[in-house]
Design a protein around this motif. Structure first.
Motif, PDB file in Angstrom:
ATOM      1  N   ASP A 187     -13.010  10.780  37.351  1.00  0.00           N
ATOM      2  CA  ASP A 187     -12.591   9.616  36.651  1.00  0.00           C
ATOM      3  C   ASP A 187     -13.112   9.125  35.380  1.00  0.00           C
ATOM      4  O   ASP A 187     -14.564   9.155  35.384  1.00  0.00           O
ATOM      5  CB  ASP A 187     -12.969   8.243  37.780  1.00  0.00           C
ATOM      6  N   PRO A 188     -12.530   9.603  34.443  1.00  0.00           N
ATOM      7  CA  PRO A 188     -13.252   9.564  33.074  1.00  0.00           C
ATOM      8  C   PRO A 188     -13.815   8.135  32.660  1.00  0.00           C
ATOM      9  O   PRO A 188     -14.479   8.098  31.739  1.00  0.00           O
ATOM     10  CB  PRO A 188     -12.321  10.074  32.042  1.00  0.00           C
ATOM     11  N   GLY A 189     -13.391   7.213  33.108  1.00  0.00           N
ATOM     12  CA  GLY A 189     -13.738   5.981  32.890  1.00  0.00           C
ATOM     13  C   GLY A 189     -15.199   5.460  33.383  1.00  0.00           C
ATOM     14  O   GLY A 189     -15.587   4.410  33.120  1.00  0.00           O
TER      15      GLY A 189
ATOM     16  N   THR B 276     -29.568  19.374  41.967  1.00  0.00           N
ATOM     17  CA  THR B 276     -27.935  18.832  42.174  1.00  0.00           C
ATOM     18  C   THR B 276     -27.584  17.944  41.089  1.00  0.00           C
ATOM     19  O   THR B 276     -26.511  17.994  40.449  1.00  0.00           O
ATOM     20  CB  THR B 276     -27.872  18.198  43.567  1.00  0.00           C
ATOM     21  N   TYR B 277     -28.408  16.784  40.758  1.00  0.00           N
ATOM     22  CA  TYR B 277     -27.993  15.641  39.969  1.00  0.00           C
ATOM     23  C   TYR B 277     -28.388  16.325  38.536  1.00  0.00           C
ATOM     24  O   TYR B 277     -27.274  15.802  37.407  1.00  0.00           O
ATOM     25  CB  TYR B 277     -29.008  14.503  40.052  1.00  0.00           C
ATOM     26  N   ASP B 278     -29.260  17.192  38.137  1.00  0.00           N
ATOM     27  CA  ASP B 278     -29.307  17.308  36.714  1.00  0.00           C
ATOM     28  C   ASP B 278     -28.037  18.365  36.493  1.00  0.00           C
ATOM     29  O   ASP B 278     -27.711  18.204  35.345  1.00  0.00           O
ATOM     30  CB  ASP B 278     -30.441  18.454  36.582  1.00  0.00           C
ATOM     31  N   ALA B 279     -27.461  19.362  37.151  1.00  0.00           N
ATOM     32  CA  ALA B 279     -26.412  19.913  36.903  1.00  0.00           C
ATOM     33  C   ALA B 279     -25.257  18.818  36.768  1.00  0.00           C
ATOM     34  O   ALA B 279     -24.228  19.271  35.998  1.00  0.00           O
ATOM     35  CB  ALA B 279     -26.145  20.992  38.145  1.00  0.00           C
ATOM     36  N   TRP B 280     -25.089  18.090  37.644  1.00  0.00           N
ATOM     37  CA  TRP B 280     -24.001  17.253  37.572  1.00  0.00           C
ATOM     38  C   TRP B 280     -23.994  16.171  36.202  1.00  0.00           C
ATOM     39  O   TRP B 280     -22.930  16.088  35.629  1.00  0.00           O
ATOM     40  CB  TRP B 280     -24.175  15.933  38.689  1.00  0.00           C
ATOM     41  N   LEU B 281     -25.338  15.766  35.812  1.00  0.00           N
ATOM     42  CA  LEU B 281     -25.516  14.962  34.510  1.00  0.00           C
ATOM     43  C   LEU B 281     -24.986  16.003  33.261  1.00  0.00           C
ATOM     44  O   LEU B 281     -24.615  15.488  32.615  1.00  0.00           O
ATOM     45  CB  LEU B 281     -26.868  14.541  34.487  1.00  0.00           C
ATOM     46  N   ASP B 282     -25.376  17.345  33.573  1.00  0.00           N
ATOM     47  CA  ASP B 282     -25.137  18.174  32.518  1.00  0.00           C
ATOM     48  C   ASP B 282     -23.445  17.942  32.203  1.00  0.00           C
ATOM     49  O   ASP B 282     -22.893  18.017  30.816  1.00  0.00           O
ATOM     50  CB  ASP B 282     -25.421  19.718  32.779  1.00  0.00           C
ATOM     51  N   LYS B 283     -22.602  18.037  32.992  1.00  0.00           N
ATOM     52  CA  LYS B 283     -21.193  18.001  33.179  1.00  0.00           C
ATOM     53  C   LYS B 283     -20.997  16.659  32.585  1.00  0.00           C
ATOM     54  O   LYS B 283     -19.924  16.626  31.594  1.00  0.00           O
ATOM     55  CB  LYS B 283     -20.749  17.997  34.358  1.00  0.00           C
ATOM     56  N   LEU B 284     -21.483  15.566  32.846  1.00  0.00           N
ATOM     57  CA  LEU B 284     -21.110  14.126  32.457  1.00  0.00           C
ATOM     58  C   LEU B 284     -21.575  13.889  30.895  1.00  0.00           C
ATOM     59  O   LEU B 284     -20.771  13.360  30.076  1.00  0.00           O
ATOM     60  CB  LEU B 284     -21.692  13.043  33.162  1.00  0.00           C
ATOM     61  N   ARG B 285     -22.611  14.713  30.548  1.00  0.00           N
ATOM     62  CA  ARG B 285     -23.288  14.541  29.271  1.00  0.00           C
ATOM     63  C   ARG B 285     -22.008  15.165  28.412  1.00  0.00           C
ATOM     64  O   ARG B 285     -21.699  14.872  26.977  1.00  0.00           O
ATOM     65  CB  ARG B 285     -24.471  15.325  28.970  1.00  0.00           C
ATOM     66  N   SER B 286     -21.580  16.477  28.762  1.00  0.00           N
ATOM     67  CA  SER B 286     -20.676  17.206  27.800  1.00  0.00           C
ATOM     68  C   SER B 286     -19.307  16.164  27.526  1.00  0.00           C
ATOM     69  O   SER B 286     -18.500  16.512  26.587  1.00  0.00           O
ATOM     70  CB  SER B 286     -20.202  18.519  28.581  1.00  0.00           C
ATOM     71  N   GLN B 287     -19.019  15.235  28.360  1.00  0.00           N
ATOM     72  CA  GLN B 287     -17.972  14.292  28.354  1.00  0.00           C
ATOM     73  C   GLN B 287     -18.313  12.988  27.780  1.00  0.00           C
ATOM     74  O   GLN B 287     -17.737  12.118  27.595  1.00  0.00           O
ATOM     75  CB  GLN B 287     -17.227  14.083  29.553  1.00  0.00           C
ATOM     76  N   GLY B 288     -19.497  12.881  27.237  1.00  0.00           N
ATOM     77  CA  GLY B 288     -20.085  11.529  26.580  1.00  0.00           C
ATOM     78  C   GLY B 288     -20.216  10.589  27.607  1.00  0.00           C
ATOM     79  O   GLY B 288     -19.933   9.356  27.079  1.00  0.00           O
ATOM     80  N   ARG B 289     -20.496  10.681  28.908  1.00  0.00           N
ATOM     81  CA  ARG B 289     -20.519   9.738  29.949  1.00  0.00           C
ATOM     82  C   ARG B 289     -21.927   9.344  30.165  1.00  0.00           C
ATOM     83  O   ARG B 289     -21.977   8.589  31.423  1.00  0.00           O
ATOM     84  CB  ARG B 289     -19.744  10.198  30.929  1.00  0.00           C
TER      85      ARG B 289
ATOM     86  N   ALA C 291     -26.207   5.728  33.798  1.00  0.00           N
ATOM     87  CA  ALA C 291     -27.347   5.685  32.906  1.00  0.00           C
ATOM     88  C   ALA C 291     -28.621   6.284  33.476  1.00  0.00           C
ATOM     89  O   ALA C 291     -28.619   6.237  34.874  1.00  0.00           O
ATOM     90  CB  ALA C 291     -27.521   4.130  32.580  1.00  0.00           C
ATOM     91  N   VAL C 292     -29.329   6.897  32.543  1.00  0.00           N
ATOM     92  CA  VAL C 292     -30.548   7.671  33.234  1.00  0.00           C
ATOM     93  C   VAL C 292     -31.692   7.057  32.202  1.00  0.00           C
ATOM     94  O   VAL C 292     -31.481   6.641  31.025  1.00  0.00           O
ATOM     95  CB  VAL C 292     -30.420   8.996  33.476  1.00  0.00           C
ATOM     96  N   VAL C 293     -33.006   7.183  32.732  1.00  0.00           N
ATOM     97  CA  VAL C 293     -34.068   7.286  31.917  1.00  0.00           C
ATOM     98  C   VAL C 293     -34.420   8.406  31.062  1.00  0.00           C
ATOM     99  O   VAL C 293     -34.262   9.385  31.479  1.00  0.00           O
ATOM    100  CB  VAL C 293     -35.284   6.826  32.577  1.00  0.00           C
ATOM    101  N   LYS C 294     -34.154   8.394  29.637  1.00  0.00           N
ATOM    102  CA  LYS C 294     -34.657   9.412  29.019  1.00  0.00           C
ATOM    103  C   LYS C 294     -35.747  10.292  29.335  1.00  0.00           C
ATOM    104  O   LYS C 294     -36.738   9.639  29.446  1.00  0.00           O
ATOM    105  CB  LYS C 294     -34.424   9.034  27.518  1.00  0.00           C
ATOM    106  N   SER C 295     -35.413  11.601  29.406  1.00  0.00           N
ATOM    107  CA  SER C 295     -36.391  12.474  29.797  1.00  0.00           C
ATOM    108  C   SER C 295     -36.783  12.730  31.219  1.00  0.00           C
ATOM    109  O   SER C 295     -37.601  13.434  31.516  1.00  0.00           O
ATOM    110  CB  SER C 295     -37.894  12.241  28.994  1.00  0.00           C
ATOM    111  N   PHE C 296     -36.216  12.208  32.082  1.00  0.00           N
ATOM    112  CA  PHE C 296     -36.456  11.934  33.555  1.00  0.00           C
ATOM    113  C   PHE C 296     -35.627  13.446  34.025  1.00  0.00           C
ATOM    114  O   PHE C 296     -34.691  13.590  33.385  1.00  0.00           O
ATOM    115  CB  PHE C 296     -35.744  10.787  34.313  1.00  0.00           C
ATOM    116  N   ARG C 297     -36.135  13.778  34.973  1.00  0.00           N
ATOM    117  CA  ARG C 297     -35.532  15.198  35.700  1.00  0.00           C
ATOM    118  C   ARG C 297     -35.301  14.343  37.175  1.00  0.00           C
ATOM    119  O   ARG C 297     -35.944  13.681  37.617  1.00  0.00           O
ATOM    120  CB  ARG C 297     -36.401  16.047  36.041  1.00  0.00           C
ATOM    121  N   HIS C 298     -34.117  14.745  37.636  1.00  0.00           N
ATOM    122  CA  HIS C 298     -33.428  14.149  38.710  1.00  0.00           C
ATOM    123  C   HIS C 298     -33.256  14.879  40.063  1.00  0.00           C
ATOM    124  O   HIS C 298     -32.801  14.658  41.132  1.00  0.00           O
ATOM    125  CB  HIS C 298     -32.302  13.484  38.668  1.00  0.00           C
ATOM    126  N   GLY C 299     -33.828  16.422  39.974  1.00  0.00           N
ATOM    127  CA  GLY C 299     -33.276  17.374  40.999  1.00  0.00           C
ATOM    128  C   GLY C 299     -32.434  18.222  40.638  1.00  0.00           C
ATOM    129  O   GLY C 299     -31.513  17.744  39.754  1.00  0.00           O
TER     130      GLY C 299
END
Length: 277
Positions: free
Chosen positions: A134-136, A150-163, A140-148
């Motif tokens: 859902d693109p809507g 699974t989540y870091d790979a997922w966040l990379d996909k969301l970042r590429s969409q500006g989310r 939010a995450v704290v800048k410079s945090f690492r999350h594990g």
């Protein structure tokens, strides 16, 4: 008489030098930076800073005879200072290959992140893929945090969409979720458990475990430039003893309760985070 006095002084100096070589390595004054993050470091009812990380460092000081000069900083600034060599040490850090280039790590806690969502969204979004679809939806995450992994790979996909919104600290992160600017945040149990207890979050929010196989090891992080390997080894020895004698468990229980405390001890004894070189 003078000759005997000189001989006495020489023997005393030799004995002192031998004691230093045979005993524990000296602990020089060290700068340590903490950061606001739920039960790890927070202001108590009296307004003074307290938390798991503060108590762990205090116990290290007691066992090793250290004097720590402490400050409270943003996580972004802490990593910048460690890279630059202007800070000796920080807390509850996640080791990565990049960070190992300038720091050594001593583990003391295991946990993993959960996704916090409004209850209405949690009722229809049941996985990372559902959220991503859902693109809507934004997070939010704290800048410079690492999350594990699974989540870091997922966040990379969301970042590429500006989310992905990145905040300076956990307080700002919570605010974005509560005012509806984002539909989710990532948070450790040591952070979201106190938030439900103190009223920052209520029954309108849910904490969901979407990466149950992830294990995030929290560790002391020590500057390679400023802190000797001998000092790091001494801290690691103390931390292992604190785990074995129940000190760590008591510190965890003090801030998050007995039920959550046990899980925080489930990090591998020979965790890669404990490698000093």
């Amino acid at each position: 008489m003078l000759t005997r006095l000189i001989l006495c002084c020489m023997l005393l100096n030799f004995g002192a030098a031998s004691a230093r070589q045979g005993g524990a390595p000296a602990c020089p004054p060290l700068s340590v930076a903490f950061y606001d993050h739920g039960a790890l470091y927070y202001r108590g009812a009296d307004g003074a800073w307290t938390g798991i990380d503060k108590d762990v460092v205090a116990e290290l000081a007691r066992r090793n005879g250290c004097r720590f000069h402490s400050t409270t900083e943003s996580r972004v600034r802490i990593w910048s200072m460690l890279r630059a060599g202007t800070l000796d040490m920080s807390v509850s850090a996640i080791p990565t290959p990049e960070r190992r280039a300038f720091a050594r790590f001593v583990p003391y806690m295991a946990t993993r992140n959960y996704v916090l969502l409004p209850r209405a969204i949690a009722a229809k979004v049941h996985s990372l893929d559902d959220f991503l679809a859902d693109p809507g939806y934004k997070i939010a995450v704290v800048k410079s945090f690492r999350h594990g992994a699974t989540y870091d790979a997922w966040l990379d996909k969301l970042r590429s969409q500006g989310r992905v919104y990145e905040t300076a600290d956990y307080t700002a992160l919570m605010r974005l979720l509560r005012i509806g600017r984002v539909q989710a945040i990532l948070s450790l149990p040591t952070s979201w458990t106190p938030s439900f207890k103190n009223g920052l979050l209520n029954e309108d929010f849910r904490a969901l475990d979407w990466a149950p196989k992830d294990v995030v090891v929290g560790a002391l992080v020590l500057s390679r430039r400023n802190v000797t390997a001998a000092t790091v080894a001494a801290f690691d020895k103390s931390m292992r003893e604190m785990r074995a004698d129940g000190t760590l468990k008591r510190i965890f229980e003090r801030h998050v309760g007995a039920e959550l405390a046990g899980g925080l001890l489930n990090y591998p004894s020979d965790s890669e985070a404990g490698q000093h070189d």
